[in-house]
Motif scaffolding. Structure first.
Motif, short mmCIF file in Angstrom:
data_model
loop_
_atom_site.label_atom_id
_atom_site.label_comp_id
_atom_site.label_asym_id
_atom_site.label_seq_id
_atom_site.Cartn_x
_atom_site.Cartn_y
_atom_site.Cartn_z
N HIS A 10 0.83 -1.20 0.00
CA HIS A 10 0.00 0.00 0.00
C HIS A 10 0.87 1.25 0.00
O HIS A 10 1.86 1.34 0.73
N TRP A 11 0.49 2.26 -0.81
CA TRP A 11 1.19 3.52 -0.82
C TRP A 11 0.20 4.65 -1.05
O TRP A 11 -0.89 4.46 -1.57
N GLU A 12 0.61 5.82 -0.60
CA GLU A 12 -0.30 6.98 -0.62
C GLU A 12 0.50 8.25 -0.88
O GLU A 12 1.55 8.46 -0.27
N HIS A 14 0.85 12.32 -0.69
CA HIS A 14 0.38 13.43 0.15
C HIS A 14 0.66 14.76 -0.54
O HIS A 14 1.48 14.85 -1.46
N GLN A 57 -2.15 -1.03 5.81
CA GLN A 57 -3.12 -1.42 4.79
C GLN A 57 -2.52 -2.31 3.71
O GLN A 57 -3.19 -2.61 2.72
#
Length: 263
Positions: A10-12, A14, A57
C-alpha cells in the motif's frame, strides 16, 4: 515487477510541492509514523508513504520472495513508474532503511538522493546476518503459532513506545491492530536475512543523508562504519534515540528539507 500475482504494498501520495519523496517505515510500524513530518516536508517535496507487507493497509503475500529486499526494490520502482517520475528521493527508517538503501544501490539512475535513520538491520554485520538466517524459520513459526499475542511481546511493538508524541503513539497503536501475523512471520523468515547492505555501502553513487539519533549508543559503531566507507554520505546527529523522525521531528524535518533542496 516480479510475479504478476504479487500485489503491491500500500502507498499513498500526500500534498506537497517538488519532487516525490518515498517514506518507508520500520518494523511493526505504519505510515502513521510520518505524521510529524508530512506537512513540513511538503514545502520541498511531495511525500509518498509506503507500508511494508503485513503492516497497515498492505497485503501479506503468501510467497516468501516478495519480502526480500531486492524484490521490494522492484516493487518500489513500479510505484515510481506509476507516478510517472523519472527520478525521486527515498527515505527509510530502521528496517525501512534496509529497503531504501537497497533501492538506491540497485536503481541509482532513479534516485536523486536518499535519506535514512538508525538501522541495525541495514548495517548488520555478517555474523549477525548468519544468526538471523539460522533462526529465521523458528522465529517466524513462533509468530505464526502465537499470533497477535506473540507480536505484542516483541520489544518494538508500538504499545511499548510510550515516549512518542501522543497523537503518533495512538495512531501507531491503532494501526498495529491491523498488523497481520502471517505477513510479519514471512518478513522474519525472508526479509530479515536479506536486509543488510553493510558490505555494499562502498558502491553508493548518490547523495545520501544519515539523520542519526545520537542517544542510541549501540548504533554508534554502525554510524562510524557508514561514515568511513560510504561515498557521498552526509551524517547529521540529532537529540533522539531510535525514533528519530518522531522524537526529534523539527530537527529531522529541517535536515531532510535542506538535503532535498540541495539536490
Amino acid at each position: 515487477m516480479g510475479e504478476k500475482s504479487v500485489p503491491q504494498p500500500h502507498w499513498e501520495v500526500h500534498d506537497g510541492t517538488g519532487p516525490y519523496l518515498l517514506l518507508i517505515h520500520g518494523f511493526l510500524s505504519s505510515g502513521a509514523q510520518w505524521l510529524p513530518n508530512i506537512e513540513a516536508l511538503g514545502d520541498v517535496c511531495r511525500p509518498v508513504t509506503l507500508e511494508l507487507y503485513g503492516h497497515g493497509q498492505s497485503p501479506s503475500p503468501t510467497a516468501l520472495t516478495p519480502y526480500q529486499t531486492p524484490r521490494y526494490a522492484e516493487a518500489i520502482d513500479g510505484i515510481r513508474e506509476q507516478l510517472d517520475a523519472d527520478s525521486w528521493f527515498v527515505c527509510g527508517y530502521s528496517l525501512g532503511a534496509a529497503v531504501s538503501i537497497r533501492y538506491a544501490l540497485d536503481y541509482p539512475h532513479r534516485v536523486r538522493g536518499h535519506i535514512f535513520t538508525n538501522s541495525a538491520s541495514a548495517f548488520a554485520e555478517r555474523r549477525l546476518g548468519d544468526a538471523w538466517r539460522a533462526n529465521a524459520r523458528a522465529s517466524a513459526e513462533r509468530i505464526r503459532v502465537g499470533g497477535k499475542a506473540a507480536l505484542e511481546n516483541i520489544a518494538v511493538h508500538p504499545k511499548r513506545a510510550k515516549r512518542l508524541p501522543r497523537d503518533v503513539y495512538e495512531a501507531l497503536v491503532a494501526d498495529a491492530e491491523r498488523i497481520d501475523p502471517a505477513g510479519i512471520a514471512n518478513a522474519m523468515e525472508s526479509m530479515m536475512p536479506t536486509a543488510s547492505v553493510r558490505d555494499e555501502l562502498r558502491h553508493n553513487s548518490k547523495p545520501a543523508l544519515l539523520v542519526c539519533g545520537r542517544f542510541e549508543k549501540r548504533f554508534a559503531p554502525h554510524r562510524a562504519h557508514a561514515q568511513a566507507v560510504m561515498p557521498h554520505l552526509e551524517v547529521v546527529d540529532v537529540d533522539s534515540g531510535h525514533a528519530v523522525n518522531m522524537a526529534a521531528a523539527d530537527a529531522f524535518n529541517a535536515h531532510v528539507a535542506a538535503f532535498i533542496s540541495a539536490h
